[in-house]
Design a protein around this motif. Structure first.
Motif, PDB file in Angstrom:
ATOM      1  N   GLN A   1      10.211   8.615  -7.404  1.00 24.09           N
ATOM      2  CA  GLN A   1      10.033   8.898  -5.981  1.00 24.09           C
ATOM      3  C   GLN A   1      11.335   8.759  -5.205  1.00 24.09           C
ATOM      4  O   GLN A   1      11.467   9.300  -4.109  1.00 24.09           O
ATOM      5  CB  GLN A   1       8.974   7.970  -5.380  1.00 24.09           C
ATOM      6  CG  GLN A   1       7.549   8.366  -5.719  1.00 24.09           C
ATOM      7  CD  GLN A   1       6.520   7.423  -5.117  1.00 24.09           C
ATOM      8  OE1 GLN A   1       6.823   6.275  -4.795  1.00 24.09           O
ATOM      9  NE2 GLN A   1       5.299   7.902  -4.974  1.00 24.09           N
TER      10      GLN A   1
ATOM     11  N   MET B   1      -0.783   5.104   1.238  1.00 24.88           N
ATOM     12  CA  MET B   1      -0.644   6.454   1.782  1.00 24.88           C
ATOM     13  C   MET B   1      -1.407   6.582   3.097  1.00 24.88           C
ATOM     14  O   MET B   1      -0.883   7.111   4.092  1.00 24.88           O
ATOM     15  CB  MET B   1      -1.147   7.484   0.773  1.00 24.88           C
ATOM     16  CG  MET B   1      -1.042   8.934   1.239  1.00 24.88           C
ATOM     17  SD  MET B   1      -1.758  10.115   0.054  1.00 24.88           S
ATOM     18  CE  MET B   1      -3.524   9.823   0.314  1.00 24.88           C
TER      19      MET B   1
ATOM     20  N   GLU C   1       7.431   5.259  -9.451  1.00 22.97           N
ATOM     21  CA  GLU C   1       8.028   4.696  -8.241  1.00 22.97           C
ATOM     22  C   GLU C   1       9.531   4.966  -8.192  1.00 22.97           C
ATOM     23  O   GLU C   1      10.088   5.233  -7.126  1.00 22.97           O
ATOM     24  CB  GLU C   1       7.756   3.185  -8.156  1.00 22.97           C
ATOM     25  CG  GLU C   1       6.324   2.816  -7.818  1.00 22.97           C
ATOM     26  CD  GLU C   1       5.351   3.136  -8.943  1.00 22.97           C
ATOM     27  OE1 GLU C   1       5.676   2.849 -10.115  1.00 22.97           O
ATOM     28  OE2 GLU C   1       4.277   3.707  -8.663  1.00 22.97           O
TER      29      GLU C   1
ATOM     30  N   VAL D   1       5.656   4.448   1.536  1.00 24.01           N
ATOM     31  CA  VAL D   1       4.513   4.606   0.633  1.00 24.01           C
ATOM     32  C   VAL D   1       4.820   3.965  -0.722  1.00 24.01           C
ATOM     33  O   VAL D   1       3.973   3.268  -1.306  1.00 24.01           O
ATOM     34  CB  VAL D   1       4.157   6.096   0.446  1.00 24.01           C
ATOM     35  CG1 VAL D   1       3.095   6.273  -0.639  1.00 24.01           C
ATOM     36  CG2 VAL D   1       3.648   6.684   1.761  1.00 24.01           C
TER      37      VAL D   1
ATOM     38  N   SER E   1       7.999   8.293   3.507  1.00 27.06           N
ATOM     39  CA  SER E   1       7.780   8.478   2.070  1.00 27.06           C
ATOM     40  C   SER E   1       8.234   7.256   1.279  1.00 27.06           C
ATOM     41  O   SER E   1       7.582   6.850   0.318  1.00 27.06           O
ATOM     42  CB  SER E   1       8.516   9.728   1.580  1.00 27.06           C
ATOM     43  OG  SER E   1       9.907   9.592   1.752  1.00 27.06           O
TER      44      SER E   1
ATOM     45  N   GLY F   1       2.651  10.207  -1.689  1.00 29.30           N
ATOM     46  CA  GLY F   1       1.598   9.412  -2.300  1.00 29.30           C
ATOM     47  C   GLY F   1       0.575  10.182  -3.099  1.00 29.30           C
ATOM     48  O   GLY F   1      -0.068   9.630  -3.997  1.00 29.30           O
TER      49      GLY F   1
ATOM     50  N   TYR G   1       1.872  11.776   2.730  1.00 33.61           N
ATOM     51  CA  TYR G   1       0.860  12.372   1.842  1.00 33.61           C
ATOM     52  C   TYR G   1       1.523  13.022   0.627  1.00 33.61           C
ATOM     53  O   TYR G   1       1.052  12.868  -0.509  1.00 33.61           O
ATOM     54  CB  TYR G   1       0.048  13.390   2.645  1.00 33.61           C
ATOM     55  CG  TYR G   1      -0.647  14.458   1.831  1.00 33.61           C
ATOM     56  CD1 TYR G   1      -1.685  14.146   0.967  1.00 33.61           C
ATOM     57  CD2 TYR G   1      -0.260  15.796   1.937  1.00 33.61           C
ATOM     58  CE1 TYR G   1      -2.328  15.132   0.234  1.00 33.61           C
ATOM     59  CE2 TYR G   1      -0.895  16.785   1.212  1.00 33.61           C
ATOM     60  CZ  TYR G   1      -1.923  16.450   0.362  1.00 33.61           C
ATOM     61  OH  TYR G   1      -2.557  17.424  -0.371  1.00 33.61           O
TER      62      TYR G   1
ATOM     63  N   HIS H   1       3.188   0.355  -2.412  1.00 35.76           N
ATOM     64  CA  HIS H   1       2.352   0.750  -3.563  1.00 35.76           C
ATOM     65  C   HIS H   1       1.590  -0.446  -4.143  1.00 35.76           C
ATOM     66  O   HIS H   1       2.177  -1.464  -4.491  1.00 35.76           O
ATOM     67  CB  HIS H   1       3.232   1.374  -4.641  1.00 35.76           C
ATOM     68  CG  HIS H   1       2.472   1.794  -5.857  1.00 35.76           C
ATOM     69  ND1 HIS H   1       1.687   2.923  -5.899  1.00 35.76           N
ATOM     70  CD2 HIS H   1       2.367   1.225  -7.092  1.00 35.76           C
ATOM     71  CE1 HIS H   1       1.143   3.045  -7.093  1.00 35.76           C
ATOM     72  NE2 HIS H   1       1.546   2.025  -7.829  1.00 35.76           N
TER      73      HIS H   1
END
Length: 396
Positions: free
Chosen positions: A42, A366, A39, A355, A352, A228, A225, A359
């Protein structure tokens, strides 16, 4: 348009996405090396989207004032240096900062490639060229995760950023040798002091915003997408990191095939017509994905069906939305391209990040974000059609 020029423009269009797709398989490895979790890794993806959004606002006016080649070569050089800095990153914070600078360089190619197409093509031809660029550009999400996974297996995540450095050097040589200046000499060079006024004027152009955001929101579903899928494929379904690229590439292949079908569809109706139809189909596929993701113990192959179809729809939506948005912006193509791209990646960054925020250890976050993006894109595509009909009735 000559094949050589198409290849250069395709490489430029792929600059931003390539730096995303290439390092996706390395998320778990980055988390281990920097003693954190996926995470937090990301964040390097979200900050890249922010850099793409902000940087495009700078390059657009520069491309309208100084031409296409100069700002482009500067951006590619900046991307090269930042990619090398990513490869040397001693901490996650360093990597995140270098990724931001990398995005500021990479977005030059995205802005200028759209402006070059607008310089050289009318709307229907532009939709065809954008579809052809998707073929070149689409190789990035097919090959990049596969090669990234292979490099990760043979060497380390740092080799991925070294490869990006070498790619940008080759792209710079291609620009210098093969890309001529395309800004029409008969158009006045837009002064930089009028930049804010031009952007304000574009915000007041409802048709431009509707087309640009319909494509941007649709593509934001793809970036949801992208954000995720490493967790869903690698962590949730246990797909080995080196095999992640095969699944990712399958969906990218659908995107490319649909883009080529879109070029063929231009023989029958214009880009606005197909934008509205395909946006509705995208929404239907995204809702199917959301339904499956909300169920327990859904096999991966079943989840992949609506995911594949959703990504394939984007191969038609993206070029049509770009062609429609740029159709009436020939006098300020650079600024229009910049604002459109900036808005699109701002939305992509939010998608993004969302997502990651949502989580919960499943594929549902996603799927929820993709479905939300598809719904908003379909509404804006319908609204753009209303604006087109109003404009035609006014002219008549």
């Amino acid at each position: 348009m000559p094949l050589r020029l198409l290849l250069v423009l395709g490489a430029l269009s792929a600059f931003g996405p390539l730096a995303i797709d290439f390092y996706l398989p390395s998320f778990p490895a980055l988390a281990r090396d920097f003693a954190t979790d996926v995470e937090h890794v990301q964040q390097s993806l979200a900050v890249y989207f922010i850099g793409l959004a902000l940087g495009q606002l700078i390059y657009g006016p520069l491309a309208d004032r100084f031409g296409r080649r100069g700002p482009l070569l500067f951006g590619v050089s900046l991307f090269t240096l930042a990619s090398a800095a990513c490869a040397l990153a001693p901490s996650l914070e360093w990597l995140i900062a270098a990724r931001f600078v990398q995005a500021l360089g990479g977005c030059a190619g995205m802005v200028v490639s759209r402006a070059v197409v607008r310089d050289l093509c009318e709307p229907v031809d532009a939709a065809k060229v954008f579809s052809q660029l998707m073929l070149v550009m689409g190789l990035a999400p097919i090959l990049a995760p596969m090669l990234g996974g292979l490099l990760l297996e043979l060497f380390s995540w740092r080799s991925i950023f070294i490869s990006l450095t070498l790619f940008s050097i080759l792209a710079g040589l291609g620009i210098a040798l093969w890309l001529p200046e395309t800004l029409p000499t008969q158009l006045p060079r837009a002064p930089l002091r009028g930049t804010l006024k031009r952007y304000v004027g574009l915000f007041g152009d409802h048709e431009f915003l509707a087309f640009g955001l319909s494509g941007g929101l649709a593509m934001a579903g793809m970036f949801a997408y992208i954000a995720g899928s490493p967790f869903v494929f690698i962590e949730l379904y246990g797909i080995p990191a080196e095999h992640y690229g095969w699944l990712f590439g399958t969906n990218a292949a659908g995107f490319i095939i649909a883009a080529q079908i879109n070029a063929w569809l231009m023989r029958f109706r214009g880009p606005g017509f197909w934008l509205r139809r395909l946006s509705g189909l995208y929404l239907l596929c995204a809702l199917s994905l959301l339904t499956l993701a909300s169920l327990d113990a859904v096999p991966l192959w079943l989840l992949m069906i609506p995911l594949f179809l959703s990504m394939a729809c984007l191969g038609c939506i993206a070029p049509n939305a770009a062609a429609c948005a740029m159709a009436r912006q020939g006098h300020q193509a650079g600024s229009a391209s910049a604002l459109m791209g900036s808005l699109q990646f701002a939305v992509a960054g939010l998608a993004s990040a969302l997502v990651g925020v949502l989580h919960d250890g499943s594929a549902l976050p996603m799927a929820m974000v993709i479905a939300g993006c598809a719904l908003l894109a379909a509404v804006l595509a319908w609204y753009s059609g209303q604006l087109e009909r109003q404009a035609l009735s006014t002219l008549s």
